[in-house]
Design a protein around this motif. Structure first.
Motif, short mmCIF file in Angstrom:
data_model
loop_
_atom_site.label_atom_id
_atom_site.label_comp_id
_atom_site.label_asym_id
_atom_site.label_seq_id
_atom_site.Cartn_x
_atom_site.Cartn_y
_atom_site.Cartn_z
N CYS A 293 0.85 -1.20 0.00
CA CYS A 293 0.00 0.00 0.00
C CYS A 293 0.88 1.23 0.00
O CYS A 293 1.91 1.27 0.67
N ARG A 294 0.48 2.27 -0.75
CA ARG A 294 1.23 3.52 -0.77
C ARG A 294 0.48 4.62 -0.03
O ARG A 294 0.70 5.80 -0.27
N VAL A 295 -0.42 4.23 0.84
CA VAL A 295 -1.21 5.21 1.59
C VAL A 295 -1.02 5.04 3.08
O VAL A 295 -0.63 5.95 3.79
N GLY A 296 -1.31 3.83 3.58
CA GLY A 296 -1.31 3.62 5.02
C GLY A 296 0.04 3.22 5.59
O GLY A 296 0.94 2.77 4.89
N VAL A 297 0.18 3.40 6.92
CA VAL A 297 1.35 2.94 7.65
C VAL A 297 0.85 2.08 8.81
O VAL A 297 -0.32 2.12 9.18
N LEU A 298 1.76 1.28 9.38
CA LEU A 298 1.37 0.38 10.46
C LEU A 298 1.45 1.08 11.81
O LEU A 298 2.42 1.78 12.10
N ARG A 299 0.41 0.91 12.60
CA ARG A 299 0.37 1.42 13.97
C ARG A 299 0.16 0.25 14.93
O ARG A 299 -0.58 -0.69 14.62
N SER A 312 -3.02 2.39 9.33
CA SER A 312 -3.45 3.69 9.83
C SER A 312 -4.73 4.18 9.18
O SER A 312 -5.38 5.09 9.69
N THR A 313 -5.14 3.56 8.05
CA THR A 313 -6.36 4.00 7.38
C THR A 313 -7.60 3.25 7.88
O THR A 313 -8.68 3.42 7.32
N PHE A 314 -7.44 2.41 8.94
CA PHE A 314 -8.60 1.71 9.52
C PHE A 314 -9.69 2.75 9.86
O PHE A 314 -9.38 3.82 10.37
N PRO A 315 -10.97 2.47 9.56
CA PRO A 315 -11.56 1.18 9.14
C PRO A 315 -11.60 0.97 7.62
O PRO A 315 -12.12 -0.05 7.17
N ALA A 316 -11.05 1.92 6.82
CA ALA A 316 -11.06 1.70 5.37
C ALA A 316 -10.25 0.46 5.01
O ALA A 316 -10.58 -0.26 4.07
N THR A 338 -9.89 -7.09 4.49
CA THR A 338 -11.18 -7.24 3.84
C THR A 338 -11.53 -6.07 2.94
O THR A 338 -12.35 -6.20 2.05
N ARG A 339 -10.89 -4.92 3.16
CA ARG A 339 -11.17 -3.76 2.33
C ARG A 339 -9.87 -3.01 2.06
O ARG A 339 -8.97 -3.01 2.87
N ARG A 340 -9.81 -2.38 0.90
CA ARG A 340 -8.65 -1.57 0.56
C ARG A 340 -8.85 -0.16 1.09
O ARG A 340 -9.98 0.28 1.31
#
Length: 343
Positions: A293-299, A312-316, A338-340
């Motif tokens: 992914c080029r959007v989110g990062v891990l938290r 980091s984009t949860f719940p998306a 389950t979702r991008r």
């Protein structure tokens, strides 16, 4: 439009045999039509200079295809690629070019700097990333950088009595992120990136590289009324914002400092980290990009079964893993995605 009508109908014959156009990437289709009309008669010549990588004025009607489709617009002719920069250090040029030319609609070229030597970290050269906990820490982060530059001048790493530093904001409101004062050795200025085009400084700071509406890249939709005068947009994601980021990076002669929030970084920062195009200078560890992914990062999060890492984009995006992977490693996944991300 009336001027082009007069030329095309023959009611007016231009006496000029040579037409020269600068900043062609800022031309609209109406201006392109006028230019074509000026050189339509036999014995007329056109010399145009433009850089599609710096096309950042679509809101004013600029059409990228005037440059990328130059021969379709104006007919066959020789093209000379100006690929040498006399401003940026090669490391800045490499980072900026690698970033902007991912868009296949951009003209392919390789830019070479006359300043092709190893970066001097003691002089804070190259492209660096500093993470902060929140926007409230940005003025202090800028102030720390200015102090480091002052100390490098006093210590001899920077051979100069003073240096110029431009803080380049995506919006005018980013001026509020400026520190209250600067050392006397630092010539500090704030500009928006649009107003900085054509200018340069020894060092550049880009202070608000976060994700969101008034961030970078901007997610503010254009006024629908503007669509009546604007051409169709580039289909590549954040195409014009990417070119704007390229312009910001290439205002610097020696070094660039990117400032990003630790937990809500710009997707541009995430991309630079994944592509290893930026050097982390702390003080906090850089958030790990979400694999694939080029959007989110891990938290790190907590659940009923203990700690885990999530996007980091949860719940998306509901991606999770046991431990964040290192470069080139496969993550240890405990839950499925389950979702991008909704971008």
């Amino acid at each position: 439009m009336q001027a082009a009508d007069h030329l095309e109908s023959g009611r007016y014959v231009s006496p000029y045999r040579l037409v020269m156009v600068d900043e062609l990437q800022d031309a609209s289709q109406a201006r392109a039509r006028l230019t074509r009309a000026l050189v339509a008669q036999p014995g007329r010549h056109l010399l145009a200079v433009g850089d599609d990588w710096q096309s950042i004025n679509r809101f004013a009607g600029a059409d990228l295809s005037v440059v990328t489709g130059f021969h379709d617009q104006f007919g066959p002719g020789p093209t000379v690629h100006l690929t040498t920069t006399f401003r940026c250090h090669q490391s800045i040029t490499d980072t900026a070019a690698s970033f902007v030319r991912k868009n296949p609609a951009q003209v392919r070229k390789t830019v070479v700097s006359v300043h092709d030597r190893p970066i001097d970290r003691a002089a804070h050269e190259g492209v660096q990333l500093r993470t902060v906990a929140s926007a409230a820490e940005v003025p202090r982060a800028i102030g720390d950088f200015l102090t480091q530059l002052r100390d490098a001048i006093h210590g001899g790493a920077i051979v100069a009595d003073s240096v110029s530093v431009d803080v380049l904001g995506r919006y005018h409101q980013d001026r509020g992120l400026m520190p209250h004062a600067a050392p006397p050795e630092i010539r500090l200025a704030f500009r928006t990136i649009h107003s900085a085009k054509g200018l340069e400084a020894d060092y550049v700071v880009i202070p608000n590289l976060s994700a969101g509406s008034y961030a970078f890249p901007s997610r503010i939709a254009d006024d629908p009324v503007l669509a009546l005068a604007m051409t169709g947009g580039d289909t590549y994601p954040h195409a014009e914002e990417r070119r704007l980021f390229y312009v910001a990076l290439t205002r610097a002669r020696r070094g660039v400092l990117l400032i990003s929030p630790e937990h809500n970084p710009s997707p541009f920062v995430t991309e630079l980290i994944q592509d290893r195009l930026v050097r982390d200078v702390g003080p906090r560890p850089v958030a790990t990009p979400r694999p694939g992914c080029r959007v989110g990062v891990l938290r790190q999060r907590s659940g009923c079964n203990g700690h885990f890492w999530g996007c980091s984009t949860f719940p998306a995006c509901t991606y999770t893993c046991n431990t964040p992977p290192g470069p080139g490693e496969r993550p240890s996944v405990t839950r499925s995605t389950t979702r991008r991300p909704a971008f």
